[in-house]
Design a protein around this motif. Structure first.
Motif, PDB file in Angstrom:
ATOM      1  N   VAL A 323     -51.500  77.375  14.796  1.00 20.39           N
ATOM      2  CA  VAL A 323     -51.613  76.313  13.735  1.00 20.39           C
ATOM      3  C   VAL A 323     -52.284  74.915  14.312  1.00 20.39           C
ATOM      4  N   VAL A 324     -52.050  74.637  15.471  1.00 16.19           N
ATOM      5  CA  VAL A 324     -52.558  73.322  16.099  1.00 16.19           C
ATOM      6  C   VAL A 324     -53.779  73.610  16.598  1.00 16.19           C
ATOM      7  N   LYS A 325     -55.010  73.896  15.839  1.00 17.75           N
ATOM      8  CA  LYS A 325     -56.413  74.110  16.554  1.00 17.75           C
ATOM      9  C   LYS A 325     -57.171  72.595  16.801  1.00 17.75           C
ATOM     10  N   ASP A 326     -56.723  71.682  15.991  1.00 17.32           N
ATOM     11  CA  ASP A 326     -57.113  70.267  15.949  1.00 17.32           C
ATOM     12  C   ASP A 326     -55.967  69.492  16.692  1.00 17.32           C
ATOM     13  N   PRO A 327     -55.961  69.023  17.886  1.00 22.94           N
ATOM     14  CA  PRO A 327     -54.803  68.296  18.480  1.00 22.94           C
ATOM     15  C   PRO A 327     -54.371  67.079  17.833  1.00 22.94           C
ATOM     16  N   VAL A 328     -55.171  66.416  16.768  1.00 21.99           N
ATOM     17  CA  VAL A 328     -54.686  65.210  16.148  1.00 21.99           C
ATOM     18  C   VAL A 328     -54.400  65.773  14.767  1.00 21.99           C
ATOM     19  N   GLN A 329     -55.487  66.281  13.754  1.00 24.28           N
ATOM     20  CA  GLN A 329     -55.198  66.305  12.509  1.00 24.28           C
ATOM     21  C   GLN A 329     -54.018  67.451  12.154  1.00 24.28           C
ATOM     22  N   ASP A 330     -54.110  68.627  13.138  1.00 23.34           N
ATOM     23  CA  ASP A 330     -53.377  69.837  12.925  1.00 23.34           C
ATOM     24  C   ASP A 330     -51.984  69.546  13.386  1.00 23.34           C
ATOM     25  N   LYS A 331     -51.962  68.434  14.524  1.00 21.25           N
ATOM     26  CA  LYS A 331     -50.413  68.307  14.778  1.00 21.25           C
ATOM     27  C   LYS A 331     -49.858  67.497  13.879  1.00 21.25           C
ATOM     28  N   ILE A 332     -50.341  66.679  13.093  1.00 17.32           N
ATOM     29  CA  ILE A 332     -49.651  65.753  11.840  1.00 17.32           C
ATOM     30  C   ILE A 332     -49.202  66.919  11.062  1.00 17.32           C
ATOM     31  N   VAL A 333     -49.939  67.849  10.451  1.00 17.13           N
ATOM     32  CA  VAL A 333     -49.618  68.803   9.289  1.00 17.13           C
ATOM     33  C   VAL A 333     -48.691  69.690   9.828  1.00 17.13           C
ATOM     34  N   TRP A 334     -48.566  70.063  11.193  1.00 16.42           N
ATOM     35  CA  TRP A 334     -47.463  71.018  11.680  1.00 16.42           C
ATOM     36  C   TRP A 334     -46.207  70.037  11.696  1.00 16.42           C
ATOM     37  N   GLN A 335     -46.194  68.949  12.180  1.00 16.60           N
ATOM     38  CA  GLN A 335     -44.823  68.149  12.252  1.00 16.60           C
ATOM     39  C   GLN A 335     -44.318  67.847  11.034  1.00 16.60           C
ATOM     40  N   GLU A 336     -45.080  67.537  10.076  1.00 12.25           N
ATOM     41  CA  GLU A 336     -44.653  67.428   8.630  1.00 12.25           C
ATOM     42  C   GLU A 336     -44.099  68.740   7.988  1.00 12.25           C
ATOM     43  N   TYR A 337     -44.737  70.001   8.214  1.00 13.93           N
ATOM     44  CA  TYR A 337     -44.042  71.065   7.890  1.00 13.93           C
ATOM     45  C   TYR A 337     -42.683  71.335   8.730  1.00 13.93           C
ATOM     46  N   LEU A 338     -42.602  71.151   9.836  1.00 16.30           N
ATOM     47  CA  LEU A 338     -41.306  71.357  10.546  1.00 16.30           C
ATOM     48  C   LEU A 338     -40.312  70.409   9.897  1.00 16.30           C
ATOM     49  N   GLU A 339     -40.641  69.061   9.713  1.00 14.77           N
ATOM     50  CA  GLU A 339     -39.184  68.233   9.317  1.00 14.77           C
ATOM     51  C   GLU A 339     -39.085  68.451   7.767  1.00 14.77           C
ATOM     52  N   THR A 340     -39.990  68.845   6.939  1.00 14.08           N
ATOM     53  CA  THR A 340     -39.528  68.743   5.757  1.00 14.08           C
ATOM     54  C   THR A 340     -39.313  70.387   5.163  1.00 14.08           C
ATOM     55  N   VAL A 341     -39.948  71.299   5.801  1.00 13.67           N
ATOM     56  CA  VAL A 341     -39.575  72.830   5.441  1.00 13.67           C
ATOM     57  C   VAL A 341     -38.789  73.375   6.609  1.00 13.67           C
TER      58      VAL A 341
END
Length: 359
Positions: A323-341
Motif C-alpha cells: 500500500v505505502v509506495k509513497d512514504p508521505v502521501q500513501d502513509k496518510i491514506v493507509w493510516q486513515e483507512y486503519l483508523e476509520t475502517v
C-alpha cells in the motif's frame, strides 16, 4: 519434484496438454498443437470427455479469452492490455504454450530494447571474420517463431521506443522480415503470430503508432469482477507457489486471503465494500498479483519465523509494503483507512494491532 524454480507453462502443465491432445475433436489450425476450443478449455479449465479435469489458468470472462484465441487464428496480432497485475503475461504465456507448445520465444520490452532484439543481430566475431553470412546471423525469438510457425511474445511493448516498435509493421503486415545484408528475407510459416502485452499505466510513454495499432486486435484484461473471484485467483496461485517452494507452512486460511483481498479492493476502488465509507486511494495499483505476493510472503514468515500457521502478524508488513509506495502521501491514506475502517471491524483487531505496530 523438479528442482527448477519456475517451469515454463508447457512443462508445468504437460499432462493437461497431452490429455487435451488425446481428446481433441475440433479443427486444429496449421502448426497449432490444439484446436481453438481446446486452447480455451486449457486456459479456463473444464472436464474432458474421459473425465480428466483441466485446471483453470485464468479466472475471468470466457468471451475475452475466446476473442484472444480467435484473433491468433487470423493474420492480426494480439495485444493484451490492462492495469498492472491483471495476468497479461500469464495469459500470454499460457496461450503460447497451448498453441505452439513453446512459450519461450519472448522479447522483454524495455527502454533499452533495440531493433536487433526484434529483427535479428550478428555474431560480431564471425561477422568480422567472414562478413555477413548465415552463420554470423543471430536469430531473435521473433525470427525463430516466423521460421517455425510458432507464437512470439513481446512483453511491455509500450516500454519500447517508437522507432523500434515500428520494425514490427512489415513483420505483421507482410509476414516477412527482410535481411538486406544477405540480400534475402525470412517468410513466416503458417502458425506464426505475435502476442504483445502493454500496461495502461505506461500510456503516453511510447504510444503505438496508428499503423502498428491497425496490425493488432486489442483485448483489455480487467481486474476481477467480484471479491469471490479475486479470492479464488489468489488462493489457487498461492497454493501453487507453496507446492513449488515446499514451504514449511500450512495452506493459508481462506479468511486471511479474504482480508487481504478486501483491503486491496477497497483501497483500489476508493470505497468500502458496503458502500458506506469513501476512501482515499494510494498511488500504487494494489493488483491481484500484489495480493498473491503478500500472501506468499506471509506463508514464508509463518513457515520460517512462526508456528507454520499464517496469522495477521505474518501479513502486516507485506500489506503495508504494497500500500505505502509513497512514504508521505500513501502513509496518510493507509493510516486513515486503519483508523476509520480496519479498527472498527469485528474480528479484525489482530490485523489492526499488527499494522499499527509497524507504522
Amino acid at each position: 519434484m523438479s528442482t527448477i524454480l519456475r517451469q515454463h507453462a508447457e512443462q508445468q502443465f504437460q499432462e493437461e496438454l497431452e490429455e487435451l491432445k488425446k481428446n481433441e475433436s475440433g479443427n486444429v489450425p496449421a502448426n497449432w498443437q490444439l484446436s481453438p476450443q481446446s486452447v480455451v478449455t486449457y486456459l479456463l479449465g473444464g472436464k474432458l470427455k474421459n473425465g480428466f479435469e483441466v485446471s483453470p489458468k485464468y479466472i475471468g470472462n470466457q468471451r475475452l479469452i475466446e476473442i484472444a484465441v480467435a484473433t491468433l487464428t487470423t493474420d492480426r496480432a494480439l495485444l493484451l492490455y490492462g492495469l498492472p497485475g491483471t495476468a497479461k503475461s500469464w495469459v500470454s504465456e499460457h496461450l503460447a504454450a497451448a498453441i505452439s507448445g513453446d512459450s519461450t520465444m519472448i522479447v522483454q520490452g524495455t527502454a533499452g530494447t533495440g531493433e536487433e532484439a526484434i529483427r535479428y543481430g550478428w555474431n560480431y566475431a564471425k561477422l568480422l571474420a567472414e562478413g555477413p553470412s548465415e552463420g554470423a546471423l543471430v536469430r531473435t525469438p521473433v525470427m525463430r517463431a516466423m521460421v517455425e510457425g510458432k507464437v512470439a511474445r513481446i512483453e511491455e511493448l509500450t516500454r519500447v521506443a517508437s522507432d523500434v516498435q515500428d520494425t514490427l509493421i512489415t513483420i505483421l503486415s507482410e509476414k516477412t522480415m527482410p535481411v538486406p545484408e544477405l540480400n534475402t528475407e525470412v517468410q513466416a510459416v503458417r502458425g506464426f503470430n505475435v502476442i504483445a502485452t502493454a500496461n495502461n499505466r505506461d500510456k503516453g510513454v511510447n504510444e503505438l503508432s496508428s499503423a502498428l495499432k491497425r496490425r493488432f486486435n486489442t483485448v483489455i484484461l480487467p481486474l476481477p469482477n467480484s471479491v469471490e473471484e479475486e479470492i479464488d485467483i489468489v488462493k489457487r496461485r498461492v497454493e501453487s507457489f507453496e507446492k513449488v517452494m515446499e514451504l514449511p507452512a500450512e495452506k493459508p486460511a481462506l479468511e486471511e486471503i479474504r482480508r487481504v483481498v478486501t483491503i486491496f479492493r477497497e483501497l483500489r476502488n476508493g470505497i468500502t465494500d458496503d458502500g458506506k465509507t469513501k476512501l482515499k486511494s494510494p498511488s500504487g495499483t494494489l493488483s491481484t498479483a500484489e495480493a498473491i505476493s503478500v500472501m506468499n510472503n506471509g506463508l514464508a514468515m509463518a513457515g520460517y519465523f512462526g508456528d507454520g500457521v499464517i496469522k495477521a502478524a505474518d501479513l502486516a508488513a507485506g500489506v503495508i509494503g504494497a500500500v505505502v509506495k509513497d512514504p508521505v502521501q500513501d502513509k496518510i491514506v493507509w493510516q486513515e483507512y486503519l483508523e476509520t475502517v480496519v479498527k472498527h471491524r469485528d474480528n479484525w483487531k489482530d490485523i489492526y494491532r499488527s499494522c499499527r505496530e509497524l507504522i
